[in-house]
Write an enzyme that holds these catalytic residues in place. Structure first.
Site, mmCIF file in Angstrom:
data_model
loop_
_atom_site.group_PDB
_atom_site.id
_atom_site.type_symbol
_atom_site.label_atom_id
_atom_site.label_comp_id
_atom_site.label_asym_id
_atom_site.label_seq_id
_atom_site.Cartn_x
_atom_site.Cartn_y
_atom_site.Cartn_z
ATOM 1 N N LYS A 53 -23.465 -19.027 -104.117
ATOM 2 C CA LYS A 53 -24.489 -19.079 -103.058
ATOM 3 C C LYS A 53 -24.147 -18.068 -101.955
ATOM 4 C CE LYS A 53 -25.598 -23.863 -104.218
ATOM 5 N NZ LYS A 53 -25.392 -25.288 -103.986
ATOM 6 N N GLN A 97 -22.288 -29.401 -99.930
ATOM 7 C CA GLN A 97 -22.261 -29.432 -101.397
ATOM 8 C C GLN A 97 -21.955 -30.846 -101.901
ATOM 9 O OE1 GLN A 97 -23.179 -26.853 -103.321
ATOM 10 N NE2 GLN A 97 -22.842 -27.977 -105.212
ATOM 11 N N ASP A 120 -31.620 -27.951 -98.330
ATOM 12 C CA ASP A 120 -31.541 -28.641 -99.621
ATOM 13 C C ASP A 120 -32.728 -29.589 -99.815
ATOM 14 O OD1 ASP A 120 -29.367 -28.031 -101.314
ATOM 15 O OD2 ASP A 120 -27.957 -29.059 -99.972
HETATM 16 N N1 GUN Z 1 -24.884 -30.366 -106.098
HETATM 17 C C1 GUN Z 1 -25.594 -30.054 -107.218
HETATM 18 N N2 GUN Z 1 -26.745 -29.434 -106.896
HETATM 19 C C2 GUN Z 1 -26.761 -29.331 -105.543
HETATM 20 C C3 GUN Z 1 -27.679 -28.773 -104.629
HETATM 21 O O1 GUN Z 1 -28.752 -28.245 -104.982
HETATM 22 N N3 GUN Z 1 -27.330 -28.866 -103.308
HETATM 23 C C4 GUN Z 1 -26.172 -29.470 -102.895
HETATM 24 N N4 GUN Z 1 -25.934 -29.529 -101.577
HETATM 25 N N5 GUN Z 1 -25.305 -29.996 -103.719
HETATM 26 C C5 GUN Z 1 -25.598 -29.925 -105.045
#
Ligand code: GUN
Length: 305
Positions: A53, A97, A120
């Protein structure tokens, strides 16, 4: 039938080019979109997702910060960190995350994020907005799946969509997005009787259940659109033989990294039965990141309106 592969990397690069352009326009106005990614504990998959990311942020012109915390971090400490990020004008998007280490109350952390920085789309305010079809932030993976269907002109309207999995990150929001596009949506989960029969009724089948190659040919209506959201690891030659027919590239992958990625869909069986199919990797994965970049840029645009 041999399924047409849906190229998520291609669609992601198109979306990323649009985002980079919007980012440049913001920078010209003195605002660089900024993303803070919080990583608690040392889950290797989470670390690798957060690193990609941040790398994509740099490539598109966004500012990013990775904040690493020990697994022992308390809920109160993480809530306090989120409060400081909420208050910063140079941070437009906050991503914590998931999964968080067990003792941390993930829901409390999500509630602490300013909904206008919740790129998110996990905050209850944004979940409510999505349910009511109002503007907010849509979770990245479901938004990416819709972008893929749009790119390949695969309409949901009037179609039967079956979503395997009801997670807050994928299954539930994707069900809402498909419903808002006038699909007839069935959401299946661990208590659904005869999962294969339910799946077989789908014109659009979404596999987001987290089980390696669960979706075999008996789950797939001939010609269906099959979207594989699963990301699982296969580590043995026997599994590669069963799922990929001993594909030398997959065996080389295991040799090099110790694993190769596979989704929730059996790749060979699906390729022979579906009309359209997303590969793993290179299907939904790149779109999740593209949507995060887009949401962060959108958050910056909204902040300086
Ligand atoms: N863990 C797995 N997919 C995601 C996501 O799209 N965002 C976040 N914050 N954690 C994740």
């Amino acid at each position: 039938m041999v399924a047409q592969m849906l190229d998520g990397a291609l669609v992601a690069s198109k979306l990323n080019a649009e985002t980079a352009e919007r980012c440049r326009a913001l920078i010209a106005r003195g605002v660089r979109p900024g993303l803070a990614a919080v990583l608690a504990g040392d889950n290797p998959a989470s670390r690798s997702y957060v690193a990609s990311k941040a790398k994509t942020c740099a490539r598109l012109g966004l500012h990013s910060e990775i904040i690493e915390l020990p697994a022992e971090t308390t809920t109160a400490e993480l809530v306090a960190l989120v409060a400081t990020l909420n208050a910063r004008a140079d941070i437009h998007g906050i991503l914590v995350q998931m999964p968080l280490p067990a003792p941390i109350d993930a829901q409390a952390i999500i509630r602490a994020i300013d909904p206008e920085k919740d790129v998110d789309g996990f905050h209850p305010v944004n979940v409510g907005r999505l349910a009511l079809k109002q503007d907010g932030f849509v979770p990245c993976t479901p938004a990416g799946v819709m972008a893929l269907l749009d790119h390949y002109d695969l309409p949901a309207r009037g179609r039967r969509a079956v979503v395997l999995g009801r997670s807050a990150i994928v299954g539930l929001p994707l069900s809402l997005l498909l419903l808002h596009r006038d699909a007839t949506v069935t959401v299946c989960h661990s208590r659904t009787p005869d999962l294969a029969a339910a799946a077989r009724s789908a014109d659009i089948l979404i596999a987001a259940i987290g089980r390696t190659a669960l979706v075999t040919e008996d789950f797939i209506q001939p010609g269906a659109v099959v979207i594989d959201v699963g990301i699982n690891r296969v580590t043995t030659g026997e599994e590669v033989e069963a799922c990929f027919g001993g594909d030398p590239a997959r065996l080389a992958d295991i040799e090099k990294k110790g694993y190769t990625l596979i989704g929730d869909v059996h790749p060979r069986q699906a390729a022979e039965r579906a009309g359209y199919l997303t590969p793993v990797p290179g299907g939904v994965g790149p779109l999740t990141i593209a949507m995060l970049m887009r949401n962060t840029t959108l958050a910056a645009e909204r902040a300086c309106r």
